[in-house]
Design a protein around this motif. Structure first.
Motif, PDB file in Angstrom:
ATOM      1  N   ILE A  32      16.225   2.448  -2.539  1.00 35.01           N
ATOM      2  CA  ILE A  32      15.114   2.019  -3.518  1.00 35.01           C
ATOM      3  C   ILE A  32      13.882   1.679  -2.546  1.00 35.01           C
ATOM      4  CG2 ILE A  32      14.112   0.232  -4.807  1.00 35.01           C
ATOM      5  CD1 ILE A  32      16.843  -0.320  -6.127  1.00 35.01           C
ATOM      6  N   TYR A  33      12.738   2.515  -2.901  1.00 41.68           N
ATOM      7  CA  TYR A  33      11.617   2.211  -2.237  1.00 41.68           C
ATOM      8  C   TYR A  33      10.796   1.241  -2.888  1.00 41.68           C
ATOM      9  CZ  TYR A  33       7.617   3.560   0.655  1.00 41.68           C
ATOM     10  OH  TYR A  33       6.579   3.514   1.456  1.00 41.68           O
ATOM     11  N   LEU A  34      10.625   0.012  -2.575  1.00 37.73           N
ATOM     12  CA  LEU A  34       9.730  -0.947  -3.177  1.00 37.73           C
ATOM     13  C   LEU A  34       8.414  -0.633  -2.569  1.00 37.73           C
ATOM     14  CD1 LEU A  34       9.356  -3.488  -5.118  1.00 37.73           C
ATOM     15  CD2 LEU A  34      10.434  -4.892  -3.212  1.00 37.73           C
ATOM     16  N   ALA A  35       7.478  -0.206  -3.263  1.00 37.71           N
ATOM     17  CA  ALA A  35       6.211   0.053  -3.031  1.00 37.71           C
ATOM     18  C   ALA A  35       4.954  -1.070  -3.358  1.00 37.71           C
ATOM     19  CB  ALA A  35       5.715   1.605  -3.465  1.00 37.71           C
ATOM     20  N   THR A  36       4.245  -1.452  -2.385  1.00 44.44           N
ATOM     21  CA  THR A  36       3.397  -2.451  -2.748  1.00 44.44           C
ATOM     22  C   THR A  36       1.928  -2.118  -2.772  1.00 44.44           C
ATOM     23  OG1 THR A  36       3.326  -3.208  -0.603  1.00 44.44           O
ATOM     24  CG2 THR A  36       5.047  -4.369  -1.701  1.00 44.44           C
ATOM     25  N   SER A  37       1.748  -0.867  -2.585  1.00 46.01           N
ATOM     26  CA  SER A  37       0.170  -0.524  -2.453  1.00 46.01           C
ATOM     27  C   SER A  37      -0.330  -0.296  -3.762  1.00 46.01           C
ATOM     28  CB  SER A  37       0.299   0.759  -1.508  1.00 46.01           C
ATOM     29  OG  SER A  37      -1.004   1.002  -1.439  1.00 46.01           O
ATOM     30  N   LYS A  38      -1.671  -0.741  -4.035  1.00 50.76           N
ATOM     31  CA  LYS A  38      -2.354  -0.022  -5.058  1.00 50.76           C
ATOM     32  C   LYS A  38      -3.208   0.932  -4.538  1.00 50.76           C
ATOM     33  CE  LYS A  38      -3.265  -4.681  -6.956  1.00 50.76           C
ATOM     34  NZ  LYS A  38      -4.360  -5.826  -7.414  1.00 50.76           N
ATOM     35  N   LYS A  39      -3.620   1.893  -5.419  1.00 49.67           N
ATOM     36  CA  LYS A  39      -4.449   3.021  -5.232  1.00 49.67           C
ATOM     37  C   LYS A  39      -6.091   2.595  -5.000  1.00 49.67           C
ATOM     38  CE  LYS A  39      -0.768   6.028  -6.892  1.00 49.67           C
ATOM     39  NZ  LYS A  39      -0.312   7.008  -7.725  1.00 49.67           N
ATOM     40  N   TRP A  40      -6.462   2.621  -3.897  1.00 47.44           N
ATOM     41  CA  TRP A  40      -7.704   2.051  -4.007  1.00 47.44           C
ATOM     42  C   TRP A  40      -8.885   3.020  -3.924  1.00 47.44           C
ATOM     43  CZ3 TRP A  40      -5.275  -0.652   0.806  1.00 47.44           C
ATOM     44  CH2 TRP A  40      -4.682  -1.788   0.440  1.00 47.44           C
ATOM     45  N   VAL A  78      17.108  -1.743  -0.193  1.00 49.78           N
ATOM     46  CA  VAL A  78      15.782  -1.576  -0.609  1.00 49.78           C
ATOM     47  C   VAL A  78      14.835  -1.665   0.654  1.00 49.78           C
ATOM     48  CG1 VAL A  78      13.944  -2.788  -1.669  1.00 49.78           C
ATOM     49  CG2 VAL A  78      16.210  -3.162  -2.674  1.00 49.78           C
ATOM     50  N   LEU A  79      13.881  -0.691   0.691  1.00 54.55           N
ATOM     51  CA  LEU A  79      13.191  -0.559   1.730  1.00 54.55           C
ATOM     52  C   LEU A  79      11.684  -1.256   1.086  1.00 54.55           C
ATOM     53  CD1 LEU A  79      11.576   0.327   4.430  1.00 54.55           C
ATOM     54  CD2 LEU A  79      11.399   2.604   3.322  1.00 54.55           C
ATOM     55  N   LEU A  80      11.055  -2.129   1.400  1.00 52.64           N
ATOM     56  CA  LEU A  80       9.785  -2.758   1.162  1.00 52.64           C
ATOM     57  C   LEU A  80       9.043  -2.161   1.974  1.00 52.64           C
ATOM     58  CD1 LEU A  80       9.481  -6.450   0.427  1.00 52.64           C
ATOM     59  CD2 LEU A  80       7.739  -4.996   1.215  1.00 52.64           C
ATOM     60  N   ASP A  81       8.021  -1.498   1.600  1.00 58.05           N
ATOM     61  CA  ASP A  81       6.890  -0.975   2.336  1.00 58.05           C
ATOM     62  C   ASP A  81       5.448  -1.196   1.578  1.00 58.05           C
ATOM     63  OD1 ASP A  81       5.324   0.371   4.301  1.00 58.05           O
ATOM     64  OD2 ASP A  81       6.723   2.319   4.211  1.00 58.05           O
ATOM     65  N   CYS A  82       4.707  -2.073   1.904  1.00 58.83           N
ATOM     66  CA  CYS A  82       4.830  -2.800   3.249  1.00 58.83           C
ATOM     67  C   CYS A  82       4.104  -4.191   3.037  1.00 58.83           C
ATOM     68  CB  CYS A  82       4.070  -2.450   4.351  1.00 58.83           C
ATOM     69  SG  CYS A  82       2.194  -2.317   4.421  1.00 58.83           S
ATOM     70  N   VAL A 121      12.394  -4.284   5.849  1.00 56.81           N
ATOM     71  CA  VAL A 121      10.832  -4.587   5.477  1.00 56.81           C
ATOM     72  C   VAL A 121       9.926  -4.266   6.473  1.00 56.81           C
ATOM     73  CG1 VAL A 121       9.415  -6.641   5.107  1.00 56.81           C
ATOM     74  CG2 VAL A 121      11.928  -6.803   4.503  1.00 56.81           C
ATOM     75  N   VAL A 122       8.893  -3.528   6.037  1.00 50.70           N
ATOM     76  CA  VAL A 122       7.929  -3.122   6.781  1.00 50.70           C
ATOM     77  C   VAL A 122       6.668  -3.893   6.776  1.00 50.70           C
ATOM     78  CG1 VAL A 122       6.451  -1.006   7.385  1.00 50.70           C
ATOM     79  CG2 VAL A 122       8.889  -0.761   6.511  1.00 50.70           C
ATOM     80  N   SER A 123       6.100  -4.068   8.028  1.00 50.43           N
ATOM     81  CA  SER A 123       4.932  -4.789   7.920  1.00 50.43           C
ATOM     82  C   SER A 123       4.100  -4.280   9.257  1.00 50.43           C
ATOM     83  CB  SER A 123       5.200  -6.453   8.376  1.00 50.43           C
ATOM     84  OG  SER A 123       4.009  -7.169   8.110  1.00 50.43           O
ATOM     85  N   ASN A 124       2.883  -4.495   9.333  1.00 51.92           N
ATOM     86  CA  ASN A 124       1.924  -4.363  10.801  1.00 51.92           C
ATOM     87  C   ASN A 124       1.700  -5.689  11.427  1.00 51.92           C
ATOM     88  OD1 ASN A 124       0.393  -1.497  10.191  1.00 51.92           O
ATOM     89  ND2 ASN A 124       0.527  -2.504   8.167  1.00 51.92           N
TER      90      ASN A 124
END
Length: 171
Positions: A32-40, A78-82, A121-124
């Motif tokens: 599962i790819y858990l996408a957190t981004s909104k389209k800005w 689950v891959l949570l990005d990001c 979990v991916v983070s910067n």
């Protein structure tokens, strides 16, 4: 905590997402790819498209800009990005209130990791550069660093990616 957490962090365009995707696919044929981004804007939409194109059809995408804990991930990989984009959404939701954002993020994260699942979990690492002249940017950098620490402390494994090269920080 029930979740098995692998925290992957690094700078922008360091290769952390590609590394995290590789790790995830080694653990599951149906991740599962858990996408957190909104389209800005258009440029950000292009970044999202690059991530989508890189993923194979075996991925199931779940979009959750803030409420990452509301899906049942029991038994899943689950891959949570990001985390960075997730925190951006929370910071905006609470009108840039540093304390409210930190509390909300910790509450949601704590609820998520109660699930018996594997989380990559991916983070910067946004605090590695200069200090911003803008108060909201400085506050966001502070919150981000604190949440990264919060997650890394709970993770069983932490990897720092530099120039496409993964370095194990915690095993």
């Amino acid at each position: 905590m029930k979740a098995n957490i692998h925290f992957v962090t690094g700078g922008q365009r360091s290769g952390k997402s590609a590394f995290a995707e590789k790790v995830t696919l080694e653990l599951s044929e149906t991740p599962i790819y858990l996408a957190t981004s909104k389209k800005w804007d258009e440029e950000h939409n292009e970044r999202i498209a690059l991530h989508q194109e890189r993923r194979e059809e075996c991925w199931t995408t779940v979009e959750a800009p803030i409420e990452i804990h509301q899906n049942d991930f029991t038994g899943k990989v689950v891959l949570l990005d990001c985390i960075t984009l997730w925190l951006t959404n929370i910071f905006d939701e609470v009108s840039y209130d540093k304390e409210k954002a930190l509390q909300r993020a910790q509450e949601i994260w704590t609820a998520l990791i109660q699930q018996d699942c594997t989380l990559i979990v991916v983070s910067n690492e946004i605090g590695l550069g200069g200090i911003s002249m803008n108060k909201a940017s400085r506050q966001f950098t502070d919150i981000h660093g604190l949440i990264n620490q919060f997650i890394a402390q709970q993770a069983q494994k932490v990897t720092f990616v530099v120039s496409g090269l993964p370095m194990t920080v915690k095993e």
